[in-house]
Design an enzyme around this catalytic site. Structure first.
Site, PDB file in Angstrom:
ATOM      1  N   SER A 192     -16.544  13.377  11.465  1.00 25.88           N
ATOM      2  CA  SER A 192     -16.734  13.084  12.891  1.00 25.88           C
ATOM      3  C   SER A 192     -17.069  11.637  13.228  1.00 25.88           C
ATOM      4  O   SER A 192     -17.089  11.271  14.398  1.00 25.88           O
ATOM      5  CB  SER A 192     -17.817  13.998  13.471  1.00 25.88           C
ATOM      6  OG  SER A 192     -17.319  15.295  13.640  1.00 25.88           O
ATOM      7  N   LYS A 194     -24.520   8.577  20.766  1.00 22.91           N
ATOM      8  CA  LYS A 194     -23.903   9.911  20.835  1.00 22.91           C
ATOM      9  C   LYS A 194     -24.931  10.896  21.375  1.00 22.91           C
ATOM     10  O   LYS A 194     -26.098  10.869  20.971  1.00 22.91           O
ATOM     11  CB  LYS A 194     -23.420  10.330  19.441  1.00 22.91           C
ATOM     12  CG  LYS A 194     -22.628  11.642  19.412  1.00 22.91           C
ATOM     13  CD  LYS A 194     -22.167  12.003  17.996  1.00 22.91           C
ATOM     14  CE  LYS A 194     -21.293  13.250  17.975  1.00 22.91           C
ATOM     15  NZ  LYS A 194     -20.860  13.610  16.601  1.00 22.91           N
ATOM     16  N   SER A 198     -15.805  14.524  16.078  1.00 22.63           N
ATOM     17  CA  SER A 198     -16.501  14.885  17.296  1.00 22.63           C
ATOM     18  C   SER A 198     -17.139  13.699  18.019  1.00 22.63           C
ATOM     19  O   SER A 198     -17.454  13.804  19.193  1.00 22.63           O
ATOM     20  CB  SER A 198     -17.606  15.890  16.954  1.00 22.63           C
ATOM     21  OG  SER A 198     -18.622  15.272  16.169  1.00 22.63           O
TER      22      SER A 198
END
Ligand SMILES: [Mg+2]
Ligand SMILES: [Zn+2]
Lengths: 492, 106, 483
Positions: free
Chosen positions: A185, A86, A161
């Site tokens: 998330s 990420k 997210s």
């Protein structure tokens, strides 16, 4: 190894099996990396899960692993395993943006603890994954660099997210990935994409080098196709870090072993507040079936109550916006990142840089966060929220005197359509209704697939007591041996 | 009754050094009003005698030995600077303002 | 200021003093905290506030702050907290300063010192820990430069109660605080170099009033001279405003030492709210009883304790004792000269030597902590030679001068160059007789009652003996021979 055999290894085999194959010399780390890079090239134009594909870096890292093994070195536990990272983890020399224009072009001069540990274990980074800007969002539509599409239905969101991290694993573009979970998330996108994701206990995984959204709530964690894969990553990622004063130095659990341990005798609590109205009936049915499966495997299902659940989302938005407004203060155009072209004064530099650099969601949260922290408002908002947070944590502590693990839905619905909720931030916030309370309490929680509705995955959430990751792995491992939801793959 | 008005949003924008257009101010005012209405729910919770939970970990602040670690060499420190002058970061001319630490600490 | 205005208004002054702690590394990270490095060369991810960086607290910084708190008798909170204080400024890399707010490390306490010849005590509100900011350099061409080397240097902020009533008192308080932190070895307290910085809150009220007036905060006061001048100027400024029937504006003012005046740092009001909240990256700091006890046991004898010992046990004058305790190095030097339990009167004599001879020869008294031409044991030996009568006071002064310039011991000078005092009565009597015989008229006048002439005879005898004759013996023998 033939191309077809490699493809099978990439898409069907566990992280541990891949590392064993690399260590045993049956496949080269380079071939694994090339295989996934090839898939990224073929499928990611549609999915949009990568913000940066680091082909050269991945090849170099894979070659290094191969050379070490050729030289007779043992190779790490994740030797040659290709991961997606990420874009909230800083990676030395590799652009890191947190999905924000304000960090476009930022090349970190240092490496996050987690990515450093994974690299030391032999893992190979394929690149940086798309995400909601500064991890603020539940659909990945808040990325400054375009949305991510759900591999099960590309008209739908992957969740957020960590949308890129979930989509990349679900789409077979990497073996496993890293995400962060502040209010859901990791778990919510894992549920939307039909994979397994863990939000560890707060402090179990170091935050050093993880770009802060809401510091007291940010939990780095892994995504994998199975609990076993998640366990393999966790054993490397977890553990105290002298660079993170909130990291927990207790010994790391034996998560892979726990996956095989079985769940006989465990008490599984069903919190009534998590099965209330407002949930998609198909989701509820799948989760209830999942819990029945746990009972069939030898768990004892007990009803519990978490009475402060209704306050979790408001509490979460108070705490996270306050902390976010603080954490985003450093993006001012002076030291790194975006800076407005022309500014005659310092005040202009700040106001324009931040106006141009931040998207609507960070701006909304900066304003809300400043609102609640102002003098005269603190006690009524932030201070109050931290007290309610204590009550929410106390609810969990009490529940865990009556059970060993909680089982709940991860989200009230399956993946929604792109654009469906973008106009109403409050509706978007309510997508986190089942995931925020464990984040506030800092207790570990895992999402794992437990069914499908109209071709879209449904996620069950397991919640454990602090440092109860092993219990989560026991339940998830047993469940995944008995079911095949986690083996289903979308066709791209 | 609205909980927040455009004037307040503009004030906060100044506090947060966020240049906002009037359209953004209008939109944010409306959105924040709704969100504030929703999060006001916490104010109804009885928290008498409840300690705030500021940290999810229960231990005390760990302490680091006072041992020098390598610093950035100059280029690493300045490599990401949008604007630099020799070994410095460059900003528009600073007019000292109150609340700053200029010259006197803070 | 006119006397009438001073009689009318009472100044109320509180100081906020920032003390840079002398750690090797930053308060929250491992890069060097030392000065003089190339700009931005003492930085790391934490110092620059890079995304993802996290603070980790330096144990030595806490230890130093605890020492300071204990030395001024503060309550050391068993649990204290760090908070974020938000404002935007280029020298503040994160957009917030990690400081302490509602739960500081130290509460209460007082700085004690001598003021106008009496014991004096200035109460403290609190002492908290925080990180320093970087440095802005104001350049030509409409730009400024930023150097973050100083960012993250540990600070103690010492906040006094608004208990000071004059600029002189404020300056003396500041001096006493500096002396104290130097005794504790936690900072060099150098105001000119910024390792000790002072902000002053000044307000005026009608004498006899209890309610505080509106205050102004003065910043950028970077020398003791400035402290006095800035506060005096502010008192005059506010007295003028009040006397015109106008109101003092609550504001921050920047002291301009060159122009000798302050200037308002007006800014938008809403840019002012610090939005404190507990630092989520640092759990609460615990200083347990064992730590507190160990720190207490490790405290050195403090200046005011030494002052009491010097004036009572050693019988020194308040004047001398004050000079000696002013810097730890002077006091340490003096203690080393006199030893643990000096004989009666030796302390006073040694104090004289230190105050009048040693201090006259050093530019910075703190140099006494390092190599000095006359180390304490050498001065002790000299004092001993005087006590034994080997050297007269006058001879000793010459010998001391040579000890200092030639870096030699007194015993060595005495042995090799026969500078010792002559006390042998036979030798002195012979010299006396020779001088009396050579000056019969003066002897006659003396015997006739002109007793002032004794000085003339002593001078002649000293000349004859090259100053080595024991003056006491000379006086006795002269008196006998001339009677
Ligand atoms: Mg202050
Ligand atoms: Zn301060």
């Amino acid at each position: 190894m033939s191309t077809a055999a490699i493809e099978t290894l990439l898409l069907e085999q566990s992280v541990v099996a891949q590392a064993e194959a690399v260590r045993g010399g049956t496949v080269k780390a380079r071939d694994l990396a090339e295989g996934y890079l090839d898939r990224v090239g073929r499928f990611d134009k549609t999915l949009g899960s990568f913000l940066l594909v680091d082909g050269a870096g991945a090849r170099a890292a894979a070659d290094k692993v191969d050379a070490a093994i050729a030289a007779g070195q043992p190779g790490g536990p994740l030797a040659g395993v290709p991961l997606g990272i990420k874009d909230i983890f800083v990676t030395k020399g590799v652009e890191t943006t947190a999905g924000s224009r304000v960090l476009k072009g930022f090349i970190p001069p240092y490496e996050s603890t987690v990515t450093a540990r994974l690299a030391a274990a032999g893992a190979v980074s394929l690149g940086k994954l798309n995400m909601d800007e500064f991890a603020m969002g539940s659909s990945n539509e808040n990325s400054a660099f375009g949305p991510v599409r759900n591999p099960w239905d590309t008209t739908r969101v992957p969740g957020g997210s960590s949308g890129g991290s979930a989509a990349a694993v679900a789409g077979g573009l990497c073996a496993a990935s890293l995400g962060t979970d502040t209010g859901g998330s990791i778990r919510q996108p894992a549920a939307f994409c039909g994979i397994t994701g863990l939000k560890p206990t707060y402090g179990r995984v170091s935050r050093y080098g993880v770009i802060a959204f809401a510091s007291s709530l940010d939990h780095p964690g892994p995504f994998g196709r199975s609990a076993e894969d998640v366990a393999a990553l966790m054993e490397v990622m977890a553990g105290g870090d002298p660079m993170d004063a909130t990291s927990i130095s207790a010994p790391v659990g034996r998560y892979q072993a726990a996956c095989k341990a079985g769940l006989a005798g465990l008490r599984v609590g069903m919190p009534s507040e998590y099965f209330a109205a407002g949930m998609d009936p198909a989701v509820e049915a799948a989760v209830r079936a999942g819990i029945e499966q746990l009972a069939a495997l030898g768990a004892q299902v007990v009803p519990v109550t978490l009475p402060h659940t209704p306050y979790a989302v408001p509490t979460y938005y108070l705490v996270c916006t306050a902390e976010a407004s603080s954490n985003l203060a450093r993006y001012d155009g002076v030291k790194y990142g975006h800076r407005t072209e022309t500014a005659a004064s310092l005040e202009e530099l700040y106001a324009r840089t931040r106006d141009e650099g931040f998207g609507p969601e960070p701006k909304r949260r900066i304003v809300l966060g400043n609102y609640v922290l102002r003098s005269g408002y603190y006690d009524a908002y932030y201070g109050k929220a931290q007290r309610v947070r204590r009550l929410i944590a106390n609810d969990f502590a009490k529940a865990f005197t009556e059970c060993d693990v909680l089982a709940t839905p991860t989200t009230p619905m399956t993946a929604f359509k792109l654009g469906e909720k973008t106009e109403d931030p409050l509706q978007m916030y309510l997508a986190d209704i089942y995931t925020v309370a464990p984040a506030l309490a800092g207790v570990p929680a895992m999402a794992l697939p437990c069914g499908f509705a109209a071709g879209l995955p449904i996620g069950m959430q397991l919640i454990g007591p602090p440092l109860g990751e092993e219990t989560l792995f026991r339940v998830a491992g047993a469940y995944q041996r008995a079911t095949d939801w986690h083996t289903r793959r979308p066709s791209l | 009754m609205s909980r927040i008005d455009p004037k307040e949003v503009r004030q906060i924008a100044v506090l947060a050094r966020l240049g906002l257009s009037e359209a953004e101010v209008t939109k944010l005012t409306h959105e924040l009003d709704g969100i504030l209405g929703y999060i006001a729910a916490v104010q109804g919770v009885n928290t008498t005698g409840v300690e705030p939970l500021t940290h999810a970990v229960g231990f005390a602040c760990p302490l680091r030995p006072d041992e020098v670690q390598p610093s950035f060499d100059n280029d690493d420190a300045l490599a990401n600077a949008p604007r630099r002058h020799e070994r410095f970061f460059e900003v528009p001319r600073i007019v000292p303002v109150s609340g700053s630490s200029d010259g006197g600490g803070s | 200021m006119s006397v009438t205005l001073l009689e009318k208004y009472e100044p109320v002054i509180g100081l906020e003093v920032h003390v840079q702690l002398a750690t090797l590394t930053k308060i929250f990270s491992g890069s060097s905290a030392s000065f003089g490095l190339a700009p931005n060369a003492a930085t790391d991810p934490v110092v620059l506030g890079l995304p993802g960086s996290l603070p980790v607290l330096n144990k030595a910084a806490v230890q130093m702050a605890v020492r300071l708190g204990l030395a001024v008798g503060s309550h050391i909170r068993p649990v204290c907290r760090f908070s974020r204080k938000h404002y935007f400024y280029p020298d503040l890399p994160k957009g917030y300063q990690i400081s302490q707010f509602d739960e500081p490390l130290c509460e209460g306490g007082a700085v004690r010192f001598r003021f106008n010849g009496a014991d004096h005590s200035v109460p403290l509100t609190r002492i908290h820990m925080e990180e320093d900011a970087g440095k802005n350099i104001h350049a030509e061409g409409g730009v400024s430069y930023v150097d973050y080397n100083r960012a993250g240097v540990p600070l103690c902020e010492v906040v006094s109660e608004p208990a000071l009533r004059s600029a002189d008192e404020a300056a003396e308080y500041l001096r006493a605080l500096r002396t104290l932190i130097r005794y504790l070895g936690i900072s060099d307290g150098n105001m000119e170099e910024g390792s000790m910085r002072c902000d002053a809150n000044v307000s005026l009220r009608l004498r006899g009033a209890t309610k505080l007036g509106t205050r102004a905060e003065l910043k950028n006061i970077n020398s003791f001279k400035n402290v006095k001048e800035a506060i005096e100027h502010e008192i005059r400024r506010q007295a003028g405003i009040l006397d015109r029937g106008e109101a003092v504006v609550q504001e921050t003012r920047l002291w301009d030492a060159v122009r000798g005046r302050s200037q308002s740092m007006r800014s938008k009001e809403e840019a002012h709210d610090y939005r404190y909240f507990p630092e989520p990256d640092l759990p609460p700091l615990q200083v347990d009883e064992a730590w507190r006890q160990a720190a207490l046991a490790g405290l050195p004898e403090l200046p005011e304790q030494r002052f009491v010992r010097y004036t009572t046990v050693l019988g020194l004058s308040a004047q001398d004792a004050g000079v000696l305790v002013n810097e730890r190095e002077i006091s340490d030097y003096f203690d080393a000269v006199v030893g643990k339990s000096p004989a009666e009167g030796v302390g006073k004599k040694a104090a004289n030597w230190v105050v009048n001879e040693v201090l006259a020869r050093v530019e910075d008294p703190r140099a006494l902590g390092q190599d000095v031409p006359v180390p304490p044991d050498a001065l002790a030996e000299l004092v001993d030679l005087i006590e034994k009568g080997t050297l007269s006071g006058k001879l000793a002064k010459d010998v001391f001068g040579r000890m200092w310039t030639e870096k030699r011991r007194a015993s060595d000078i005495v042995a090799k160059e026969s500078v010792a005092q002559v006390s042998d009565e036979g030798v002195i009597e012979a010299a006396c007789k020779q001088v009396i015989e050579a000056n019969p008229k003066e002897a006659e006048r003396y015997r006739a009652g002109d007793k002032k002439l004794v000085g003339f005879f002593v001078g002649q005898i000293m000349k004859l003996t090259e100053g080595k004759a024991n003056p006491k013996a000379v006086n006795q023998i002269l008196a006998k021979l001339l009677s």
